[in-house]
Design a protein around this motif. Structure first.
Motif, short mmCIF file in Angstrom:
data_model
loop_
_atom_site.label_atom_id
_atom_site.label_comp_id
_atom_site.label_asym_id
_atom_site.label_seq_id
_atom_site.Cartn_x
_atom_site.Cartn_y
_atom_site.Cartn_z
N PRO A 23 0.83 -1.20 0.00
CA PRO A 23 0.00 0.00 0.00
C PRO A 23 0.86 1.26 0.00
CG PRO A 23 -0.87 -1.60 1.56
CD PRO A 23 0.46 -2.13 1.09
N GLY A 24 0.42 2.25 -0.75
CA GLY A 24 1.15 3.51 -0.85
C GLY A 24 0.88 4.18 -2.18
N ASP A 25 1.52 5.34 -2.37
CA ASP A 25 1.39 6.08 -3.61
C ASP A 25 2.55 5.72 -4.53
OD1 ASP A 25 -0.70 7.21 -2.29
OD2 ASP A 25 0.04 9.26 -2.36
N TRP A 26 2.22 5.16 -5.68
CA TRP A 26 3.21 4.78 -6.68
C TRP A 26 3.09 5.71 -7.87
CZ3 TRP A 26 6.48 0.41 -6.03
CH2 TRP A 26 6.22 -0.37 -4.89
N ALA A 27 4.11 6.53 -8.11
CA ALA A 27 4.08 7.51 -9.19
C ALA A 27 4.52 6.87 -10.50
CB ALA A 27 4.98 8.69 -8.86
N ILE A 28 3.79 7.13 -11.56
CA ILE A 28 4.17 6.64 -12.88
C ILE A 28 5.45 7.33 -13.33
CG2 ILE A 28 3.50 6.65 -15.33
CD1 ILE A 28 0.62 6.22 -14.39
N ASP A 29 6.40 6.54 -13.81
CA ASP A 29 7.67 7.06 -14.33
C ASP A 29 7.50 7.30 -15.83
OD1 ASP A 29 10.19 7.58 -15.25
OD2 ASP A 29 11.11 5.73 -14.51
N PRO A 30 7.40 8.57 -16.27
CA PRO A 30 7.15 8.85 -17.69
C PRO A 30 8.23 8.30 -18.61
CG PRO A 30 6.82 10.84 -16.35
CD PRO A 30 7.47 9.81 -15.47
N VAL A 44 -6.52 -3.54 -43.05
CA VAL A 44 -5.61 -4.67 -43.01
C VAL A 44 -4.34 -4.36 -42.23
CG1 VAL A 44 -4.25 -6.28 -44.39
CG2 VAL A 44 -6.48 -5.50 -45.24
N THR A 45 -3.60 -3.35 -42.66
CA THR A 45 -2.29 -3.05 -42.09
C THR A 45 -2.42 -2.45 -40.70
OG1 THR A 45 -1.50 -2.55 -44.31
CG2 THR A 45 -0.10 -1.85 -42.48
N LYS A 46 -1.64 -2.96 -39.76
CA LYS A 46 -1.62 -2.38 -38.42
C LYS A 46 -0.78 -1.10 -38.43
CE LYS A 46 -2.23 -6.51 -35.55
NZ LYS A 46 -1.61 -7.36 -34.52
N VAL A 47 -1.33 -0.04 -37.88
CA VAL A 47 -0.60 1.22 -37.71
C VAL A 47 -0.50 1.48 -36.22
CG1 VAL A 47 -0.59 3.69 -38.13
CG2 VAL A 47 -1.40 2.14 -39.91
N ARG A 48 0.73 1.69 -35.75
CA ARG A 48 0.98 1.86 -34.33
C ARG A 48 1.39 3.29 -34.01
NH1 ARG A 48 1.73 -3.34 -32.03
NH2 ARG A 48 1.80 -4.95 -33.62
N GLY A 49 0.94 3.76 -32.88
CA GLY A 49 1.36 5.05 -32.37
C GLY A 49 1.58 4.94 -30.87
N ARG A 50 2.25 5.93 -30.31
CA ARG A 50 2.49 5.91 -28.87
C ARG A 50 2.56 7.34 -28.35
NH1 ARG A 50 8.13 6.55 -27.68
NH2 ARG A 50 7.84 5.41 -25.74
N PHE A 51 2.34 7.47 -27.06
CA PHE A 51 2.46 8.76 -26.38
C PHE A 51 3.69 8.73 -25.49
CE2 PHE A 51 -2.04 8.12 -27.26
CZ PHE A 51 -2.35 9.30 -27.92
N THR A 52 4.50 9.77 -25.57
CA THR A 52 5.77 9.80 -24.83
C THR A 52 5.69 10.64 -23.56
OG1 THR A 52 6.56 11.68 -26.13
CG2 THR A 52 7.07 9.48 -26.98
N ASP A 53 4.58 11.31 -23.32
CA ASP A 53 4.44 12.17 -22.14
C ASP A 53 3.21 11.72 -21.35
OD1 ASP A 53 4.41 14.13 -20.22
OD2 ASP A 53 4.21 15.82 -21.60
N VAL A 54 3.45 10.83 -20.39
CA VAL A 54 2.37 10.25 -19.59
C VAL A 54 2.73 10.38 -18.12
CG1 VAL A 54 1.01 8.18 -19.12
CG2 VAL A 54 1.91 8.58 -21.43
N THR A 55 1.83 10.92 -17.31
CA THR A 55 2.07 11.07 -15.88
C THR A 55 0.86 10.54 -15.11
OG1 THR A 55 1.17 13.33 -15.92
CG2 THR A 55 3.55 13.11 -16.17
N GLY A 56 1.06 10.30 -13.82
CA GLY A 56 -0.06 9.85 -13.01
C GLY A 56 0.38 9.12 -11.77
N THR A 57 -0.59 8.59 -11.05
CA THR A 57 -0.33 7.92 -9.78
C THR A 57 -1.23 6.69 -9.65
OG1 THR A 57 0.18 10.05 -8.74
CG2 THR A 57 -0.27 8.20 -7.28
N VAL A 58 -0.64 5.63 -9.13
CA VAL A 58 -1.39 4.45 -8.73
C VAL A 58 -1.36 4.40 -7.21
CG1 VAL A 58 -1.53 1.94 -8.83
CG2 VAL A 58 -0.72 3.22 -10.83
#
Length: 196
Positions: A23-30, A44-58
């Motif tokens: 138990p505790g606050d776990w910060a997301i490491d961007p 048909v073709t899979k196209v992938r993207g991603r986000f590089t700036d993500v923050t938050g807490t679990v």
């Protein structure tokens, strides 16, 4: 003579035989978090993207089903491996990042079994909020070289982008659409225990 021994708090604990984050606050490491989305081009073709700036807490609660998650995504940080496609994704035809610069996920309930479960929450993209279930797995715990305690998770879900008002498309002569409506979301993220 007083006992000055200090007891180190464990970063994990065992629940029903399964090792889970304490138990505790776990910060997301961007820097060690990947939020990816996968669509189909020409159906048909899979196209992938991603986000590089993500923050938050679990926030892990003593009863893990009382835990909560809060995540913020900078939509302008999207990368798909093609500059022109990135510009189109950010444009008013799709994400419209100038008007809607941030997406968020806020959990509402947690249904956890063993080392995985479903985290239900409200996903807000493009100014529209919809309930979304995330299938989450706890992948393990490590202590990094600097003494930080890290809990690693993965998650996945599928959404219909049109549910969020992202409706741009082109009909194909042979039938179908240029870009799929259904989008797979796959997440891998490291969290760091605050105060560790």
């Amino acid at each position: 003579m007083s006992d000055t021994t200090t007891h180190e708090v464990s970063p994990t604990h065992t629940v029903d035989g399964h090792v889970l984050p304490a138990p505790g606050d776990w910060a997301i490491d961007p820097g060690h978090t990947d939020v990816a989305f996968i669509g189909r081009h020409f159906m048909v073709t899979k196209v992938r993207g991603r986000f590089t700036d993500v923050t938050g807490t679990v926030v892990i609660a003593p009863d893990i089903n009382d835990s909560r998650v809060e995540v913020s995504i900078n939509m302008g940080s999207v990368e798909s491996g093609n500059v022109d496609r990135d510009a189109h994704i950010k444009s008013t035809e799709l994400f419209d990042v100038e008007q809607f610069p941030t997406a968020t996920f806020r959990s509402t309930t947690v249904d956890w079994r063993g080392t995985g479960g479903v985290v239900h929450g409200d996903l807000t993209i493009h100014g529209v909020t919809r309930p979304v279930p995330l299938a989450v797995t706890f992948e393990g715990h490590v202590r990094d070289p600097w003494g930080g305690e890290r809990a690693i998770f993965s998650a996945k879900t599928k959404v219909n982008r049109e549910d969020f008002g992202i409706t741009w498309n082109v009909a194909l002569e042979a039938g179908g659409l240029l870009v799929s409506k259904d989008i797979q979301i796959e997440i891998d993220f490291e969290t760091v225990l605050n105060g560790a």
